[in-house]
Design a protein around this motif. Structure first.
Motif, PDB file in Angstrom:
ATOM      1  N   PRO A 149     -69.253 -78.572 -12.040  1.00 52.82           N
ATOM      2  CA  PRO A 149     -70.136 -77.467 -11.680  1.00 52.82           C
ATOM      3  C   PRO A 149     -71.606 -77.749 -11.962  1.00 52.82           C
ATOM      4  CG  PRO A 149     -68.246 -76.618 -12.846  1.00 52.82           C
ATOM      5  CD  PRO A 149     -68.162 -78.106 -12.912  1.00 52.82           C
ATOM      6  N   PHE A 176     -72.864 -79.924  -9.120  1.00 58.58           N
ATOM      7  CA  PHE A 176     -73.020 -79.156  -7.888  1.00 58.58           C
ATOM      8  C   PHE A 176     -74.222 -78.234  -7.967  1.00 58.58           C
ATOM      9  CE2 PHE A 176     -68.583 -80.051  -6.566  1.00 58.58           C
ATOM     10  CZ  PHE A 176     -68.875 -80.370  -5.261  1.00 58.58           C
ATOM     11  N   TRP A 185     -77.355 -78.015  -5.491  1.00 53.38           N
ATOM     12  CA  TRP A 185     -77.667 -76.819  -4.697  1.00 53.38           C
ATOM     13  C   TRP A 185     -79.048 -76.267  -5.022  1.00 53.38           C
ATOM     14  CZ3 TRP A 185     -72.190 -74.696  -5.932  1.00 53.38           C
ATOM     15  CH2 TRP A 185     -71.293 -75.219  -4.992  1.00 53.38           C
ATOM     16  N   GLN A 210     -79.915 -64.563 -22.912  1.00 47.44           N
ATOM     17  CA  GLN A 210     -78.845 -64.453 -21.911  1.00 47.44           C
ATOM     18  C   GLN A 210     -78.399 -63.013 -21.702  1.00 47.44           C
ATOM     19  OE1 GLN A 210     -75.492 -66.948 -22.621  1.00 47.44           O
ATOM     20  NE2 GLN A 210     -76.724 -68.679 -23.238  1.00 47.44           N
ATOM     21  N   PHE A 237     -77.358 -59.494 -20.457  1.00 47.21           N
ATOM     22  CA  PHE A 237     -77.017 -59.038 -19.106  1.00 47.21           C
ATOM     23  C   PHE A 237     -76.407 -57.632 -19.078  1.00 47.21           C
ATOM     24  CE2 PHE A 237     -73.662 -58.644 -15.848  1.00 47.21           C
ATOM     25  CZ  PHE A 237     -74.447 -58.648 -14.722  1.00 47.21           C
ATOM     26  N   LEU A 255     -80.548 -63.553 -11.944  1.00 44.11           N
ATOM     27  CA  LEU A 255     -79.630 -64.586 -11.447  1.00 44.11           C
ATOM     28  C   LEU A 255     -78.443 -63.947 -10.741  1.00 44.11           C
ATOM     29  CD1 LEU A 255     -78.329 -67.514 -11.522  1.00 44.11           C
ATOM     30  CD2 LEU A 255     -77.369 -66.842 -13.698  1.00 44.11           C
ATOM     31  N   PHE A 303     -75.116 -63.166  -6.372  1.00 39.37           N
ATOM     32  CA  PHE A 303     -73.890 -62.467  -5.998  1.00 39.37           C
ATOM     33  C   PHE A 303     -74.142 -61.154  -5.280  1.00 39.37           C
ATOM     34  CE2 PHE A 303     -72.830 -65.194  -9.567  1.00 39.37           C
ATOM     35  CZ  PHE A 303     -71.882 -65.970  -8.937  1.00 39.37           C
ATOM     36  N   SER A 315     -80.594 -70.601 -12.564  1.00 40.82           N
ATOM     37  CA  SER A 315     -79.735 -70.918 -13.709  1.00 40.82           C
ATOM     38  C   SER A 315     -80.238 -72.173 -14.419  1.00 40.82           C
ATOM     39  CB  SER A 315     -78.280 -71.055 -13.269  1.00 40.82           C
ATOM     40  OG  SER A 315     -78.110 -72.187 -12.471  1.00 40.82           O
ATOM     41  N   LEU A 330     -81.359 -72.560 -18.283  1.00 33.54           N
ATOM     42  CA  LEU A 330     -80.768 -73.587 -19.150  1.00 33.54           C
ATOM     43  C   LEU A 330     -81.863 -74.400 -19.846  1.00 33.54           C
ATOM     44  CD1 LEU A 330     -78.432 -75.326 -20.182  1.00 33.54           C
ATOM     45  CD2 LEU A 330     -78.524 -76.600 -18.076  1.00 33.54           C
ATOM     46  N   THR A 336     -71.427 -78.526 -25.393  1.00 32.89           N
ATOM     47  CA  THR A 336     -71.151 -77.522 -24.365  1.00 32.89           C
ATOM     48  C   THR A 336     -71.409 -76.105 -24.867  1.00 32.89           C
ATOM     49  OG1 THR A 336     -68.835 -77.453 -25.004  1.00 32.89           O
ATOM     50  CG2 THR A 336     -69.404 -78.860 -23.158  1.00 32.89           C
ATOM     51  N   MET A 352     -74.016 -75.141 -26.106  1.00 33.38           N
ATOM     52  CA  MET A 352     -75.413 -74.807 -25.830  1.00 33.38           C
ATOM     53  C   MET A 352     -75.630 -74.363 -24.385  1.00 33.38           C
ATOM     54  SD  MET A 352     -77.444 -75.971 -28.480  1.00 33.38           S
ATOM     55  CE  MET A 352     -78.740 -77.086 -28.050  1.00 33.38           C
ATOM     56  N   ILE A 353     -74.698 -74.730 -23.495  1.00 36.85           N
ATOM     57  CA  ILE A 353     -74.915 -74.442 -22.066  1.00 36.85           C
ATOM     58  C   ILE A 353     -74.584 -72.991 -21.782  1.00 36.85           C
ATOM     59  CG2 ILE A 353     -74.224 -75.045 -19.734  1.00 36.85           C
ATOM     60  CD1 ILE A 353     -73.357 -77.771 -20.873  1.00 36.85           C
ATOM     61  N   PRO A 354     -75.527 -72.247 -21.229  1.00 36.83           N
ATOM     62  CA  PRO A 354     -75.211 -70.852 -20.924  1.00 36.83           C
ATOM     63  C   PRO A 354     -74.133 -70.785 -19.847  1.00 36.83           C
ATOM     64  CG  PRO A 354     -77.472 -71.386 -20.290  1.00 36.83           C
ATOM     65  CD  PRO A 354     -76.872 -72.625 -20.843  1.00 36.83           C
ATOM     66  N   PRO A 355     -73.157 -69.894 -20.009  1.00 40.12           N
ATOM     67  CA  PRO A 355     -72.058 -69.828 -19.045  1.00 40.12           C
ATOM     68  C   PRO A 355     -72.543 -69.510 -17.637  1.00 40.12           C
ATOM     69  CG  PRO A 355     -72.017 -67.962 -20.568  1.00 40.12           C
ATOM     70  CD  PRO A 355     -73.013 -68.932 -21.100  1.00 40.12           C
ATOM     71  N   GLN A 356     -73.725 -68.934 -17.533  1.00 42.50           N
ATOM     72  CA  GLN A 356     -74.197 -68.542 -16.199  1.00 42.50           C
ATOM     73  C   GLN A 356     -74.434 -69.738 -15.295  1.00 42.50           C
ATOM     74  OE1 GLN A 356     -75.850 -67.482 -19.012  1.00 42.50           O
ATOM     75  NE2 GLN A 356     -74.823 -65.523 -19.154  1.00 42.50           N
ATOM     76  N   VAL A 357     -74.733 -70.918 -15.887  1.00 41.41           N
ATOM     77  CA  VAL A 357     -75.039 -72.080 -15.055  1.00 41.41           C
ATOM     78  C   VAL A 357     -73.823 -72.504 -14.256  1.00 41.41           C
ATOM     79  CG1 VAL A 357     -75.822 -74.468 -15.066  1.00 41.41           C
ATOM     80  CG2 VAL A 357     -76.814 -72.836 -16.641  1.00 41.41           C
ATOM     81  N   LEU A 382     -71.359 -70.609 -13.515  1.00 40.39           N
ATOM     82  CA  LEU A 382     -70.769 -69.453 -12.836  1.00 40.39           C
ATOM     83  C   LEU A 382     -70.782 -69.624 -11.315  1.00 40.39           C
ATOM     84  CD1 LEU A 382     -69.617 -66.607 -13.250  1.00 40.39           C
ATOM     85  CD2 LEU A 382     -71.927 -65.730 -13.045  1.00 40.39           C
ATOM     86  N   ILE A 383     -71.925 -70.001 -10.754  1.00 35.31           N
ATOM     87  CA  ILE A 383     -72.037 -70.113  -9.299  1.00 35.31           C
ATOM     88  C   ILE A 383     -71.127 -71.214  -8.757  1.00 35.31           C
ATOM     89  CG2 ILE A 383     -73.608 -70.538  -7.379  1.00 35.31           C
ATOM     90  CD1 ILE A 383     -75.838 -69.400  -9.103  1.00 35.31           C
ATOM     91  N   PRO A 384     -71.211 -72.453  -9.295  1.00 34.35           N
ATOM     92  CA  PRO A 384     -70.313 -73.496  -8.778  1.00 34.35           C
ATOM     93  C   PRO A 384     -68.844 -73.132  -8.937  1.00 34.35           C
ATOM     94  CG  PRO A 384     -71.889 -74.410 -10.331  1.00 34.35           C
ATOM     95  CD  PRO A 384     -72.141 -72.963 -10.290  1.00 34.35           C
ATOM     96  N   ASN A 385     -68.477 -72.541 -10.072  1.00 31.50           N
ATOM     97  CA  ASN A 385     -67.082 -72.146 -10.240  1.00 31.50           C
ATOM     98  C   ASN A 385     -66.680 -71.143  -9.172  1.00 31.50           C
ATOM     99  OD1 ASN A 385     -66.390 -73.741 -12.363  1.00 31.50           O
ATOM    100  ND2 ASN A 385     -66.909 -72.239 -13.924  1.00 31.50           N
ATOM    101  N   PHE A 386     -67.595 -70.231  -8.861  1.00 43.22           N
ATOM    102  CA  PHE A 386     -67.328 -69.252  -7.805  1.00 43.22           C
ATOM    103  C   PHE A 386     -67.022 -69.967  -6.491  1.00 43.22           C
ATOM    104  CE2 PHE A 386     -68.863 -66.584  -4.329  1.00 43.22           C
ATOM    105  CZ  PHE A 386     -68.155 -65.414  -4.561  1.00 43.22           C
ATOM    106  N   ILE A 387     -67.837 -70.971  -6.168  1.00 43.87           N
ATOM    107  CA  ILE A 387     -67.636 -71.699  -4.911  1.00 43.87           C
ATOM    108  C   ILE A 387     -66.316 -72.481  -4.948  1.00 43.87           C
ATOM    109  CG2 ILE A 387     -68.657 -73.367  -3.314  1.00 43.87           C
ATOM    110  CD1 ILE A 387     -70.445 -71.037  -3.571  1.00 43.87           C
ATOM    111  N   LEU A 395     -69.276 -59.438 -16.501  1.00 47.59           N
ATOM    112  CA  LEU A 395     -69.844 -60.324 -15.484  1.00 47.59           C
ATOM    113  C   LEU A 395     -68.763 -61.006 -14.638  1.00 47.59           C
ATOM    114  CD1 LEU A 395     -72.496 -61.490 -14.410  1.00 47.59           C
ATOM    115  CD2 LEU A 395     -72.326 -63.287 -16.109  1.00 47.59           C
TER     116      LEU A 395
END
Lengths: 383, 282
Positions: free
Chosen positions: A69, A72, A76, A313, A315, A339, A344, A356, A360, B117, B119-124, B126-131, B214
C-alpha cells in the motif's frame, strides 16, 4: 455462478485460512533453505524455520497491508487517479503536492486547525493529566474510585455515542454545559473569571482564524467589542470561534491514559528521596519541582510523543461534531478529516494519497525533532 | 501552622480537585443515562434524576427503526469486534513468542521493522487498502474489517513480547529436555502464563474495534443491516431524533456503550496493567 451469500462467506474464509497456513509454511521453509545453504547447524535451521513460521502472519501482513500500500499510494500521489473515472491514472509529477502546499486553502486551514489542537490542546491535556496524577498520588481514601472515573472516558472516549452526547450537551442555548456555566456565572467573582476566559479564548481563536484566511478583521472586531457582557456564554459547536475549543474540551476530558502513565512514573520515584528532602526542610512545592518533575521527564516525553501523534491524526470528534454543519467545517476540519473528505467523499484518490504522504512526513519530522531534543530536557536514570 | 493542620488543608484541597474532576468526567455518562429514561418533553430539564422514570425510549428504539435494524447493528459490531480480537491475539502472540524466545537470523531486523510500523499513520495505507479490497470485490462486505486482524499488528506483538520476556527461560530449556516442540512450549507454557497480558491485549483490541468509525465508514454500505453501531448512530441520528426529541437517540447511545462499560467494570485491573505494559519501557 449463482449468488449464495453463505457459500461466499465460507469460501472466502477457507481461502484465507489456506493462504495464511500455506504462506506461513512457505516462508518458514524458504528461510530454512536459505539457512541450510549458508551452512547453519541443524538446530539453527530448526530455529529459523520456527521463527519465520510463527512470525509469518505478521510478515505477510506487513507486506500486504503496509509495504505494498505504501508503494501504491506514493505512486498515486503523483497522478490524478480517481476511482470513478474509468481511465488509467495520468502522471502529474509534483502537481498534487504543489497544489496542496501552496494553493489549497482548505488544506491550509486543516493544517492550522490541527496545529491549534496540538499547540493549545495538548499542553492543556497534559497539564490536567499531571495535576490529577499528583493529586491521586497523595494516597487518599477512595483513590480507586477516582482512578476509575478518570479512566472511563479513555475507554469510551471517541465512541460515536459519547460524541453525540457531547454534541447535545454543548448546545449553546439548551445544553447542560451552558446551563451549568450560567449557574456558575451568577456568582460574582467566578462570573468575572469565566468572562475573562471567554475573552482570552476568543482572541486566540480569532487570531488563528486570521492566519487561516489571511484577514485579521475578526480579531480587531473581537478586541473592539471589548470585555464580554455579563450574559455571554461560550458558543461551543455553534461558532467558528469555538469549534476547536469544543474539541480541546474533549481532549482534556480524555486525559486519563496520560494520567495513568504519570501515576506510574510518580510511583517509581524512590520514597527515600522525598524523605531525605523533607528532613532537609524542603517544602512540598520545592520537592515537586526539584525531585518529582525531573524524574517524571521520561514519562512526560512519552506522553508528548504519543499525544502529538494522536492529535495530529484526530478524526472522530470532528467528524461527529461538524460533518453536517457546513458553515463550521473550515474552522474545524483536521488534516485526516480533509483526507477522508477528498478520498472517500470526492473519490480523488491521487490527491488524497498526496495528503496522506504530507501527513506522514509531517508526523515523522515532528517525532524526529522530539527525539533529537530529548537530551536537552529529559533526565534518565539519575538515581 | 502545625503539621497535621497543613495536611488536613492539603487533603481537603486534593479531594476538592479530584471530586470536581471526577464529576466532570462522569457527567456525559450520567446525563446520557438520565436523558434515556426521561419523557421526551423533559429532555432539556436540568434535573439529573428523571421524573417520572420511563422505559418508553428503549421500546421505541426497537420499534422506530425498520426490520429490527438496531439488533442488526449490535450483532454486526459484536461479530466484527470478536473476530478481530481472535485474529489479533492469536497472530500477535505467535510473532511475539518467537521475537521473545527463539533466536534466528534476521530477528532483530524484523523487530526493528515492526517498531517502525507503529510510526506510520493508518490513514496512509487506508486508500491503497480500499483499492485492493475493491479489486477483490470485497467492498460492501465486512471482510475488509475482519481480514487484516489475522495478520498480526505492531502494538499487540510489542505488548505481548514485553510480557513474554519476563517469563524465565529455564522453563523453555526444561521443556525442551523433555522433548516438547516449540509449538507445545508456546501453547502450553507461554500462553497460559501470560493470561494478564493476553487479557489486556484482548480488551484493548475489542475497545478499538468497537469504537472504530473510520474503517466501517469507508468499507461498509451505510445500510443498517450491514454496518456497525458507530456508523449507524452517526448516520441515523436524524431518524432517531423524532421531531427534535433526542431521548430515543440517547437510549441507543447508552445501549451501544453498555458492552464496553460492563467489560470495564469487570476488567479494569487488566486495562490499567496494560497501559503500564505498553508505557515507558525502553
Amino acid at each position: 455462478m449463482p449468488e449464495n451469500p453463505y457459500l461466499n462467506v465460507l469460501v472466502t474464509a477457507a481461502l484465507t485460512l489456506l493462504f495464511i497456513v500455506a504462506s506461513s509454511f512457505g516462508l518458514g521453509a524458504l528461510a530454512r533453505g536459505v539457512a541450510r545453504l549458508r551452512g547453519a547447524t541443524p538446530k539453527q535451521q530448526a530455529n529459523t524455520f520456527a521463527g519465520y513460521l510463527f512470525a509469518a502472519p505478521w510478515i505477510v501482513g506487513f507486506l500486504i497491508f503496509v509495504v505494498v500500500p505504501l508503494g501504491f499510494s506514493l505512486y498515486w500521489s503523483f497522478t490524478d487517479y480517481r476511482v470513478t473515472a474509468n481511465q488509467p491514472p495520468q502522471w502529474l509529477g509534483f502537481e498534487n503536492y504543489q497544489n496542496l502546499l501552496f494553493k489549497d486553502d482548505s488544506f491550509r486551514a486543516s493544517i492550522v486547525n490541527t496545529l491549534y489542537l496540538t499547540v493549545i490542546g495538548l499542553p492543556l491535556q497534559m497539564g490536567f493529566a499531571l495535576l490529577l496524577a499528583v493529586m491521586l498520588n497523595q494516597k487518599l481514601k477512595g483513590e480507586r474510585v477516582f482512578r476509575m472515573a478518570f479512566y472511563l472516558p479513555v475507554i469510551l472516549g471517541f465512541n460515536t455515542a459519547v460524541l453525540l452526547c457531547w454534541r447535545l450537551m454543548l448546545n449553546t442555548g439548551t445544553g447542560i454545559i451552558n446551563q451549568m456555566w450560567r449557574a456558575a456565572a451568577s456568582v460574582p467573582l467566578i462570573g468575572y473569571l469565566l468572562r475573562a476566559l471567554i475573552y482570552v479564548q476568543e482572541i486566540f481563536s480569532a487570531f488563528f482564524l486570521g492566519i487561516n484566511n489571511g484577514k485579521f478583521n475578526l480579531l480587531t472586531k473581537v478586541i473592539e467589542a471589548g470585555f464580554p457582557a455579563e450574559n455571554r456564554v461560550p458558543l461551543w459547536v455553534q461558532s467558528p470561534m469555538w469549534s476547536k475549543m469544543s474539541v480541546i474540551l474533549l481532549m482534556i476530558w480524555g486525559c486519563g491514559a496520560m494520567m495513568l502513565i504519570f501515576l506510574a512514573g510518580l510511583n517509581n520515584i524512590p520514597k527515600e528521596l522525598h524523605e531525605a528532602a523533607e528532613v532537609d526542610g524542603a517544602t512540598g512545592w520545592q520537592r515537586f519541582w526539584k525531585i518529582s518533575f525531573p524524574l517524571l521527564t521520561p514519562y512526560i516525553f512519552y506522553n508528548l510523543v504519543v499525544g502529538m501523534i494522536n492529535s495530529l491524526q484526530i478524526f472522530e470528534p470532528i467528524f461527529v461534531l461538524y460533518r453536517d454543519n457546513q458553515p463550521l467545517v473550515p474552522s474545524a476540519i483536521s488534516m485526516v478529516y480533509y483526507l477522508w473528505q477528498k478520498s472517500f467523499s470526492h473519490f480523488e484518490i491521487g490527491y488524497g494519497s498526496a495528503i496522506s504522504w504530507v501527513i506522514l512526513v509531517f508526523i515523522l519530522i515532528v517525532t524526529v525533532i522530539q527525539f533529537r531534543l530529548q537530551d536537552r530536557w529529559v533526565t534518565y536514570d539519575v538515581y | 501552622m502545625t503539621k497535621s493542620l497543613q495536611k488536613t488543608v492539603l487533603d481537603t484541597l486534593a479531594y476538592l480537585v479530584l471530586g470536581i474532576g471526577a464529576l466532570t468526567m462522569l457527567l456525559p455518562f450520567v446525563w446520557m443515562i438520565s436523558v434515556s429514561f426521561r419523557e421526551p418533553a423533559q429532555q432539556y430539564s436540568r434535573n439529573l434524576i428523571p421524573d417520572p422514570i420511563v422505559f418508553q425510549n428503549y421500546a421505541d428504539l426497537f420499534r422506530v427503526l425498520p426490520n429490527n435494524a438496531f439488533l442488526a447493528l449490535v450483532f454486526n459490531s459484536f461479530k466484527i469486534s470478536i473476530l478481530t480480537v481472535i485474529g489479533q491475539v492469536l497472530t500477535c502472540a505467535m510473532a511475539a513468542f518467537v521475537f521473545a524466545v527463539v533466536k534466528f537470523k534476521g530477528r532483530n531486523l524484523l523487530f526493528a521493522l515492526l517498531l517502525a510500523t507503529m510510526m506510520i499513520p493508518p490513514q496512509v495505507s487506508l486508500i491503497p487498502n480500499f483499492i485492493i479490497f475493491k479489486y477483490m470485490h470485497l467492498i460492501g462486505t465486512q471482510w475488509p474489517l475482519i481480514l487484516p486482524a489475522f495478520w498480526g499488528g505492531a502494538f499487540g506483538t510489542f505488548l505481548l513480547r514485553q510480557y513474554f520476556l519476563t517469563i524465565p527461560r529455564d522453563l523453555v530449556d526444561a521443556a525442551r529436555m523433555d522433548g516438547a516442540s516449540l509449538f507445545d512450549i508456546f501453547w502450553r507454557i507461554y500462553l497460559p502464563l501470560s493470561k494478564p497480558a493476553v487479557a489486556a491485549l484482548a480488551i484493548f483490541v475489542f475497545k478499538d474495534a468497537w469504537n472504530d468509525l473510520l474503517h466501517p465508514l469507508v468499507y461498509l454500505p451505510t445500510d443498517m443491516q450491514q454496518t456497525t453501531l458507530t456508523v449507524g448512530l452517526a448516520f441515523f441520528q436524524q431518524q432517531l431524533q423524532l421531531g427534535g426529541k433526542f431521548t430515543v437517540l440517547m437510549a441507543g447511545a447508552f445501549l451501544s456503550i453498555l458492552p464496553l462499560l460492563i467489560i470495564f467494570f469487570i476488567a479494569q485491573k487488566q486495562f490499567i496493567e496494560g497501559i503500564a505494559l505498553s508505557g515507558v519501557k525502553r
